[in-house]
Design an enzyme around this catalytic site. Sequence first.
Site, PDB file in Angstrom:
ATOM      1  N   THR A  12      35.513 -26.713  58.269  1.00  0.00           N
ATOM      2  CA  THR A  12      35.678 -25.998  57.098  1.00  0.00           C
ATOM      3  C   THR A  12      34.426 -25.295  56.676  1.00  0.00           C
ATOM      4  O   THR A  12      33.226 -25.707  57.319  1.00  0.00           O
ATOM      5  CB  THR A  12      35.897 -27.086  55.897  1.00  0.00           C
ATOM      6  N   GLY A  13      34.759 -24.087  56.261  1.00  0.00           N
ATOM      7  CA  GLY A  13      33.396 -23.263  56.235  1.00  0.00           C
ATOM      8  C   GLY A  13      32.724 -22.744  57.361  1.00  0.00           C
ATOM      9  O   GLY A  13      31.785 -22.729  57.652  1.00  0.00           O
ATOM     10  N   GLY A  14      33.851 -22.180  58.495  1.00  0.00           N
ATOM     11  CA  GLY A  14      33.171 -22.065  59.558  1.00  0.00           C
ATOM     12  C   GLY A  14      32.892 -20.619  60.104  1.00  0.00           C
ATOM     13  O   GLY A  14      32.622 -19.947  61.003  1.00  0.00           O
ATOM     14  N   SER A  16      30.115 -18.966  59.016  1.00  0.00           N
ATOM     15  CA  SER A  16      28.748 -18.529  59.409  1.00  0.00           C
ATOM     16  C   SER A  16      28.016 -19.950  59.802  1.00  0.00           C
ATOM     17  O   SER A  16      28.651 -21.293  59.545  1.00  0.00           O
ATOM     18  CB  SER A  16      28.090 -18.094  58.208  1.00  0.00           C
ATOM     19  N   ILE A  18      26.030 -23.394  60.469  1.00  0.00           N
ATOM     20  CA  ILE A  18      26.495 -24.501  61.535  1.00  0.00           C
ATOM     21  C   ILE A  18      27.854 -24.835  62.059  1.00  0.00           C
ATOM     22  O   ILE A  18      28.141 -25.030  62.861  1.00  0.00           O
ATOM     23  CB  ILE A  18      25.636 -25.958  60.438  1.00  0.00           C
ATOM     24  N   GLY A  19      28.747 -24.278  60.825  1.00  0.00           N
ATOM     25  CA  GLY A  19      30.257 -24.251  61.149  1.00  0.00           C
ATOM     26  C   GLY A  19      30.583 -23.430  62.433  1.00  0.00           C
ATOM     27  O   GLY A  19      31.184 -23.784  63.140  1.00  0.00           O
ATOM     28  N   SER A 135      22.686 -33.729  53.886  1.00  0.00           N
ATOM     29  CA  SER A 135      21.161 -33.297  54.230  1.00  0.00           C
ATOM     30  C   SER A 135      20.244 -34.194  54.208  1.00  0.00           C
ATOM     31  O   SER A 135      20.511 -35.169  53.123  1.00  0.00           O
ATOM     32  CB  SER A 135      21.428 -32.295  52.984  1.00  0.00           C
ATOM     33  N   TYR A 148      22.299 -30.950  44.274  1.00  0.00           N
ATOM     34  CA  TYR A 148      22.660 -30.853  45.655  1.00  0.00           C
ATOM     35  C   TYR A 148      22.296 -32.065  46.221  1.00  0.00           C
ATOM     36  O   TYR A 148      23.232 -32.518  47.000  1.00  0.00           O
ATOM     37  CB  TYR A 148      21.836 -29.493  46.328  1.00  0.00           C
TER      38      TYR A 148
HETATM   39  P1  NAP Z   1      26.151 -21.447  55.493  1.00  0.00           P
HETATM   40  O1  NAP Z   1      25.908 -20.295  56.712  1.00  0.00           O
HETATM   41  O2  NAP Z   1      26.025 -20.695  54.078  1.00  0.00           O
HETATM   42  O3  NAP Z   1      27.633 -21.937  55.636  1.00  0.00           O
HETATM   43  C1  NAP Z   1      28.145 -22.616  54.626  1.00  0.00           C
HETATM   44  C2  NAP Z   1      29.599 -22.234  55.083  1.00  0.00           C
HETATM   45  O4  NAP Z   1      30.496 -22.799  53.729  1.00  0.00           O
HETATM   46  C3  NAP Z   1      29.982 -20.811  54.880  1.00  0.00           C
HETATM   47  O5  NAP Z   1      31.004 -20.008  55.595  1.00  0.00           O
HETATM   48  C4  NAP Z   1      30.577 -20.465  53.112  1.00  0.00           C
HETATM   49  O6  NAP Z   1      31.314 -19.476  53.099  1.00  0.00           O
HETATM   50  C5  NAP Z   1      31.519 -21.858  53.466  1.00  0.00           C
HETATM   51  N1  NAP Z   1      31.649 -22.128  52.095  1.00  0.00           N
HETATM   52  C6  NAP Z   1      31.131 -22.268  50.984  1.00  0.00           C
HETATM   53  N2  NAP Z   1      31.731 -22.626  50.108  1.00  0.00           N
HETATM   54  C7  NAP Z   1      32.924 -22.740  50.480  1.00  0.00           C
HETATM   55  C8  NAP Z   1      34.373 -23.041  49.809  1.00  0.00           C
HETATM   56  N3  NAP Z   1      34.421 -23.390  48.423  1.00  0.00           N
HETATM   57  N4  NAP Z   1      35.411 -23.092  50.480  1.00  0.00           N
HETATM   58  C9  NAP Z   1      35.450 -22.749  51.685  1.00  0.00           C
HETATM   59  N5  NAP Z   1      34.300 -22.579  52.429  1.00  0.00           N
HETATM   60  C10 NAP Z   1      32.956 -22.478  51.800  1.00  0.00           C
HETATM   61  O7  NAP Z   1      25.128 -22.501  55.590  1.00  0.00           O
HETATM   62  P2  NAP Z   1      24.886 -23.652  56.551  1.00  0.00           P
HETATM   63  O8  NAP Z   1      23.408 -24.069  56.464  1.00  0.00           O
HETATM   64  O9  NAP Z   1      25.837 -23.730  57.791  1.00  0.00           O
HETATM   65  O10 NAP Z   1      25.698 -24.984  55.690  1.00  0.00           O
HETATM   66  C11 NAP Z   1      26.704 -25.769  56.329  1.00  0.00           C
HETATM   67  C12 NAP Z   1      26.314 -26.974  55.702  1.00  0.00           C
HETATM   68  O11 NAP Z   1      25.433 -27.750  55.957  1.00  0.00           O
HETATM   69  C13 NAP Z   1      26.561 -27.172  54.356  1.00  0.00           C
HETATM   70  O12 NAP Z   1      27.334 -28.190  53.777  1.00  0.00           O
HETATM   71  C14 NAP Z   1      25.137 -27.455  53.819  1.00  0.00           C
HETATM   72  O13 NAP Z   1      24.725 -28.048  52.552  1.00  0.00           O
HETATM   73  C15 NAP Z   1      24.616 -28.014  55.015  1.00  0.00           C
HETATM   74  N6  NAP Z   1      23.246 -28.318  55.199  1.00  0.00           N
HETATM   75  C16 NAP Z   1      22.643 -27.216  55.604  1.00  0.00           C
HETATM   76  C17 NAP Z   1      21.018 -27.031  55.586  1.00  0.00           C
HETATM   77  C18 NAP Z   1      20.447 -25.767  56.199  1.00  0.00           C
HETATM   78  O14 NAP Z   1      19.116 -25.756  55.836  1.00  0.00           O
HETATM   79  N7  NAP Z   1      20.823 -24.778  56.525  1.00  0.00           N
HETATM   80  C19 NAP Z   1      20.400 -28.369  55.667  1.00  0.00           C
HETATM   81  C20 NAP Z   1      21.078 -29.322  55.267  1.00  0.00           C
HETATM   82  C21 NAP Z   1      22.555 -29.242  55.111  1.00  0.00           C
HETATM   83  P3  NAP Z   1      30.825 -18.183  52.318  1.00  0.00           P
HETATM   84  O15 NAP Z   1      30.558 -17.357  53.593  1.00  0.00           O
HETATM   85  O16 NAP Z   1      32.071 -17.628  51.696  1.00  0.00           O
HETATM   86  O17 NAP Z   1      29.925 -18.587  51.507  1.00  0.00           O
END
Ligand code: NAP
Length: 242
Positions: A12-14, A16, A18-19, A135, A148
């Site tokens: 899910t959320g792939g 950008s 980490i996905g 996280s 969060y």
């Molecule tokens: P990201 O690049 O923003 O990826 C998040 C993804 O989730 C995006 O593709 C986003 O789509 C999607 N998304 C958000 N809301 C959604 C919804 N309602 N339905 C479907 N897709 C949705 O950030 P990331 O860092 O890879 O985050 C991935 C996960 O890791 C998250 O759960 C985040 O909390 C966790 N995390 C990240 C970090 C960090 O520092 N990066 C640290 C700890 C945990 P859009 O492009 O449409 O927004």
Amino acid sequence: MKNLKDKVAVITGGNSGIGYATAKVLSENNARVIITGRRKEAVEKAASELNVSSLLADQSQLSDIERLVLEVKNQYGKVDILLINAGVTKFALIALTTESVFDEIMNVNFRGAYFTLSKFIPILNENASVVFLSSTSATISPQGASVYAASKAAINAVVKIAALELAPRSIRVNAVSPGPIATEIMNKIGLDNTLEKQLMDGIPLSRLGKPDEVADLITYLSSDSASFITGSNFLIDGGQSV
Ligand code: NAP
């Protein structure tokens, strides 16, 4: 690491971060990958770059989750790897947190993640792996991250109970808890040089993590090499939480 040939993986959320990085590694290891997202153009662009499949779903909407499960079931039958990754971050002091920010974060990160697991359970294969993106915020308590952090702490609680409930079907459920990783989410919270320096000062390895580093851990947990690991939470944070 054991081969993932023919395993069906839903992320899910792939589109950008980490996905996206995990979709790439799983696909390179021969899994059949489906990424989801809420923005048609972004999801389709990512899927075409990665040469994987895509389905549109807003994980904060129960009706979208139910439709997604039905589409996956009809097209693929069962699921072997479920990565519950979609998430949003917003920071505000408790005194200044609005109801709409509270609901937005909880609806995606907790309610959405919870019902994604719940609705996928009937189509998870025996020996499937479920990984939730949690996280380090849930354990290190950063100021301004109350909602969060609470959303991710709630996930950590569910992971353990899900591991118990699904163990009779040999389904493993784990959490991966990254520290600061250089992804789109950082731009969304307005990462600038000052914030980046502040974050790096708290990380013994003195840098942000890379999405590929998290993807490798998730891929290991999703493989049969991790067949005795369930109910665990893996920190990947350059030592931030030590
Ligand atoms: P990201 O690049 O923003 O990826 C998040 C993804 O989730 C995006 O593709 C986003 O789509 C999607 N998304 C958000 N809301 C959604 C919804 N309602 N339905 C479907 N897709 C949705 O950030 P990331 O860092 O890879 O985050 C991935 C996960 O890791 C998250 O759960 C985040 O909390 C966790 N995390 C990240 C970090 C960090 O520092 N990066 C640290 C700890 C945990 P859009 O492009 O449409 O927004």
